[in-house]
Enzyme design. Structure first.
Site, mmCIF file in Angstrom:
data_model
loop_
_atom_site.group_PDB
_atom_site.id
_atom_site.type_symbol
_atom_site.label_atom_id
_atom_site.label_comp_id
_atom_site.label_asym_id
_atom_site.label_seq_id
_atom_site.Cartn_x
_atom_site.Cartn_y
_atom_site.Cartn_z
ATOM 1 N N VAL A 96 0.858 -1.193 0.000
ATOM 2 C CA VAL A 96 0.000 0.000 0.000
ATOM 3 C C VAL A 96 0.896 1.245 0.000
ATOM 4 O O VAL A 96 1.681 1.443 0.932
ATOM 5 C CB VAL A 96 -0.940 0.014 1.230
ATOM 6 C CG1 VAL A 96 -1.806 1.272 1.222
ATOM 7 C CG2 VAL A 96 -1.826 -1.231 1.248
ATOM 8 N N HIS A 100 3.220 3.500 6.351
ATOM 9 C CA HIS A 100 2.587 2.910 7.536
ATOM 10 C C HIS A 100 3.629 2.151 8.339
ATOM 11 O O HIS A 100 4.523 1.518 7.781
ATOM 12 C CB HIS A 100 1.417 1.995 7.164
ATOM 13 C CG HIS A 100 1.709 1.045 6.051
ATOM 14 N ND1 HIS A 100 1.732 1.427 4.732
ATOM 15 C CD2 HIS A 100 2.006 -0.288 6.063
ATOM 16 C CE1 HIS A 100 2.032 0.381 3.976
ATOM 17 N NE2 HIS A 100 2.199 -0.676 4.762
#
Ligand code: 5GP
Length: 114
Positions: A96, A100
């Site tokens: 993604v 993160h």
């Protein structure tokens, strides 16, 4: 809009466990450990390799938030412990393109990682 921006905007449901002005933390949909939380900046920085010096407060905040979340989950002790992971790019395992921090805990971690 990235998938994770849609989670921040509540357009895609997620189990959000912490949120403030700079970041958001929620449970990973496919946990790799009994505890698997993703901590993301609200600013959609694609990956750590593309962060800029102006992002330093945000980057530091992600780690401080990881510690805070670990405290709240009761895993911030030397006996319990946790692992933080940031995947960057294809060979790094990134899926993604929105920065993160993975917070993994609840089992013994192995080294070297896979
Ligand atoms: P990466 O491989 O990019 O470091 O990690 C992406 C993570 O996002 C994976 O652990 C994956 O399970 C998680 N993920 C992908 N899609 C979703 C989603 O829609 N909801 C949640 N909560 N996690 C997701």
């Amino acid at each position: 809009m990235t998938l994770f921006e849609k989670i921040i905007a509540r357009e895609i449901p997620a189990d959000i466990i912490y949120e403030d002005d700079l970041c958001c933390a929620f449970k990973d949909i496919e946990p790799q450990a009994p505890i698997h939380i993703l901590i993301i900046p609200k600013k959609p920085i694609p990956r750590v390799g593309e962060a800029e010096s102006q992002d330093r407060v945000t980057l530091g905040h992600l780690l401080l938030t990881a510690g805070k979340v670990a405290n709240e989950l009761g895993i911030n002790s030397t006996d319990e412990g946790f692992r933080l992971v940031i995947n960057n790019g294809k060979a790094g395992g990134e899926a993604v393109p929105h920065l993160h921090v993975h917070l993994l805990a609840g089992r013994q971690m192995e080294w070297p990682p896979g």
